[in-house]
Design a protein around this motif. Structure first.
Motif, PDB file in Angstrom:
ATOM      1  N   THR A   1       0.813  -1.201   0.000  1.00 29.61           N
ATOM      2  CA  THR A   1       0.000   0.000   0.000  1.00 29.61           C
ATOM      3  C   THR A   1       0.854   1.262   0.000  1.00 29.61           C
ATOM      4  N   ILE A   2       0.452   2.221  -0.812  1.00 28.95           N
ATOM      5  CA  ILE A   2       1.088   3.528  -0.842  1.00 28.95           C
ATOM      6  C   ILE A   2       0.228   4.483  -0.035  1.00 28.95           C
ATOM      7  N   GLN A   3       0.863   5.262   0.825  1.00 28.90           N
ATOM      8  CA  GLN A   3       0.129   6.181   1.687  1.00 28.90           C
ATOM      9  C   GLN A   3       0.555   7.615   1.412  1.00 28.90           C
ATOM     10  N   ILE A   4      -0.408   8.516   1.494  1.00 25.23           N
ATOM     11  CA  ILE A   4      -0.140   9.952   1.398  1.00 25.23           C
ATOM     12  C   ILE A   4      -0.604  10.572   2.702  1.00 25.23           C
ATOM     13  N   SER A   5       0.170  11.511   3.237  1.00 25.39           N
ATOM     14  CA  SER A   5      -0.233  12.178   4.473  1.00 25.39           C
ATOM     15  C   SER A   5       0.194  13.641   4.441  1.00 25.39           C
ATOM     16  N   LEU A   6      -0.444  14.425   5.276  1.00 34.74           N
ATOM     17  CA  LEU A   6      -0.072  15.822   5.487  1.00 34.74           C
ATOM     18  C   LEU A   6       0.538  15.916   6.875  1.00 34.74           C
ATOM     19  N   SER A   7       1.691  16.582   6.983  1.00 36.14           N
ATOM     20  CA  SER A   7       2.375  16.666   8.274  1.00 36.14           C
ATOM     21  C   SER A   7       1.540  17.462   9.270  1.00 36.14           C
TER      22      SER A   7
ATOM     23  N   ASN B   1      -3.180   3.081  -7.325  1.00 35.22           N
ATOM     24  CA  ASN B   1      -4.352   3.257  -6.469  1.00 35.22           C
ATOM     25  C   ASN B   1      -3.882   3.436  -5.036  1.00 35.22           C
ATOM     26  N   GLY B   2      -3.531   4.647  -4.694  1.00 29.15           N
ATOM     27  CA  GLY B   2      -3.099   4.955  -3.334  1.00 29.15           C
ATOM     28  C   GLY B   2      -4.236   5.613  -2.578  1.00 29.15           C
TER      29      GLY B   2
END
Length: 138
Positions: A4-10, A126-127
């Motif tokens: 799985t690829i994850q995106i986040s905001l600090s 598809n992240g």
């Protein structure tokens, strides 16, 4: 692509009358990332996205293309062309420069929607599609 690829905001403190940087981070355990495109919405009476800046690693080489002309909405795309085999791991693809317009204790919700995530070999990934960054102004 089984991992799985994850995106986040600090998580960043927002101070009334000030400016802050919020990092857009990607965690990709096995797939090198070539580009990220996103749409952000936010309460224009509380914050304003002033600029979208380049990230680090391979994303340090090129500035993002962005549209900041509509109050309460921002769009950007950033690509890297320096490597076909990296970056892998956790890295910053862009930084959001936020101007804080609200008052202490106002609650800000920045909604991040990934509209395109592409590997270095031009395959759609598809992240994570949406993220909500919610914080209280100090």
């Amino acid at each position: 692509m089984s991992k799985t690829i994850q995106i986040s905001l600090s998580k960043t403190n927002l101070f009334a009358g000030g400016q802050s940087l919020i990092d857009v981070r990607v965690k990709s355990p096995a797939t090198p990332i070539g580009s990220v495109a996103a749409r952000l919405t936010y309460p224009a009476n509380l914050v304003k996205i002033k600029d979208i800046q380049k990230g680090d690693a391979e994303f340090e080489e090129s500035a993002p293309l962005s549209n900041l002309t509509k109050d309460g909405e921002a769009r950007f795309i950033i690509q890297q062309a320096s490597s076909l085999t990296s970056p892998i791991g956790e890295f910053i693809v862009a930084r959001l420069l936020i101007e804080v317009l609200g008052q202490p204790r106002d609650v800000v919700n920045i909604h991040f929607q990934s509209v395109g995530l592409v590997s270095t070999d031009s395959v759609d990934i598809n992240g994570v599609k949406t993220i909500d960054f919610k914080t209280k102004i100090k």
